[in-house]
Scaffold this motif. Structure first.
Motif, PDB file in Angstrom:
ATOM      1  N   ARG A 134      -7.310  -2.245  -2.929  1.00  0.00           N
ATOM      2  CA  ARG A 134      -6.208  -1.430  -3.186  1.00  0.00           C
ATOM      3  C   ARG A 134      -5.923  -0.558  -1.925  1.00  0.00           C
ATOM      4  O   ARG A 134      -4.673  -0.413  -1.520  1.00  0.00           O
ATOM      5  CB  ARG A 134      -6.203  -0.801  -4.435  1.00  0.00           C
ATOM      6  N   ARG A 190      -2.661  -0.416   0.630  1.00  0.00           N
ATOM      7  CA  ARG A 190      -1.665   0.635   0.463  1.00  0.00           C
ATOM      8  C   ARG A 190      -1.673   1.105   2.077  1.00  0.00           C
ATOM      9  O   ARG A 190      -0.733   1.739   2.401  1.00  0.00           O
ATOM     10  CB  ARG A 190      -2.469   1.792  -0.291  1.00  0.00           C
ATOM     11  N   THR A 229       1.924   1.497   3.917  1.00  0.00           N
ATOM     12  CA  THR A 229       2.248   2.904   4.420  1.00  0.00           C
ATOM     13  C   THR A 229       2.581   2.671   5.775  1.00  0.00           C
ATOM     14  O   THR A 229       3.520   3.332   6.402  1.00  0.00           O
ATOM     15  CB  THR A 229       1.138   3.758   4.157  1.00  0.00           C
ATOM     16  N   PRO A 284       2.947   4.303  -1.496  1.00  0.00           N
ATOM     17  CA  PRO A 284       1.978   3.831  -2.421  1.00  0.00           C
ATOM     18  C   PRO A 284       2.533   3.397  -3.860  1.00  0.00           C
ATOM     19  O   PRO A 284       1.953   2.473  -4.414  1.00  0.00           O
ATOM     20  CB  PRO A 284       1.083   5.321  -2.823  1.00  0.00           C
ATOM     21  N   VAL A 305       3.010  -0.569  -4.468  1.00  0.00           N
ATOM     22  CA  VAL A 305       1.677  -1.348  -4.542  1.00  0.00           C
ATOM     23  C   VAL A 305       2.117  -1.973  -6.009  1.00  0.00           C
ATOM     24  O   VAL A 305       1.616  -3.287  -6.102  1.00  0.00           O
ATOM     25  CB  VAL A 305       0.415  -0.699  -4.798  1.00  0.00           C
TER      26      VAL A 305
END
Length: 140
Positions: free
Chosen positions: A32, A36, A40, A46, A49
Motif C-alpha cells: 500500500r 500511495r 502521490t 492517499p 487508494v
C-alpha cells in the motif's frame, strides 16, 4: 495485462475495484505504501487508494496510468495527444514526468508547450497539402 497500457484500462479493466487493487493487479505484488507513493507523484492523494477505478475522471485515469507506467519501469512510451482532456495541473504533471523520463518517447501532439517542456532530441513535423504529406526532421 499486456505490455501496452491504454489510458482507460484502469477504469474499463478494473471497474468497481479500488484503485489499489487495480494497481496491484497491474504491477504485481505491491504494498500500500508503494501505491500511495506512486499515486502521490502524480497528484493523486492517499484518499485515492480506496476509490473505485470506474469513478476516476479522465484526468485522474491519465495520471493513474502514468503511475502504472512508472511503476512498471517501462523504457519506451508512445503517446497520442497525451494532454487532451486534462486540466492545467494534470498537464503540468505530465510535462514534468515526461521531461524526467529516461527512456524513448514518441509523442504525437499539437501541444507546443508540451514539446517545449519535453525538449525532444529529434522532431518530425508533418504537414499535408492536398494529398501530399511533407516531413521535416530536425535534430535539437
Amino acid at each position: 495485462m499486456p505490455a501496452s497500457l491504454h489510458i482507460h484500462a484502469l477504469a474499463a479493466g478494473f471497474g468497481a475495484r479500488p484503485i489499489f487493487a487495480g494497481l496491484d493487479l497491474t504491477l504485481g505484488s505491491t504494498d500500500r505504501a508503494e501505491v500511495r507513493t506512486l499515486l502521490t507523484k502524480f497528484e493523486l492523494g492517499p484518499e485515492m487508494v480506496e476509490r473505485e477505478c470506474d469513478s476516476l475522471s479522465l484526468g485522474e485515469r491519465t495520471r493513474a496510468a502514468m503511475a502504472v507506467l512508472q511503476g512498471r519501469a517501462v523504457n519506451t512510451l508512445i503517446l497520442d495527444e497525451p494532454t487532451n482532456h486534462l486540466d492545467v495541473p494534470a498537464i503540468e504533471q505530465i510535462e514534468s514526468a515526461l521531461a524526467a523520463f529516461g527512456g524513448t518517447l514518441l509523442i504525437v501532439t499539437h501541444d507546443r508547450t508540451l514539446l517545449d517542456a519535453v525538449a525532444p532530441t529529434t522532431r518530425w513535423e508533418v504537414s499535408r497539402n492536398g494529398e501530399v504529406a511533407s516531413v521535416r526532421v530536425s535534430m535539437w
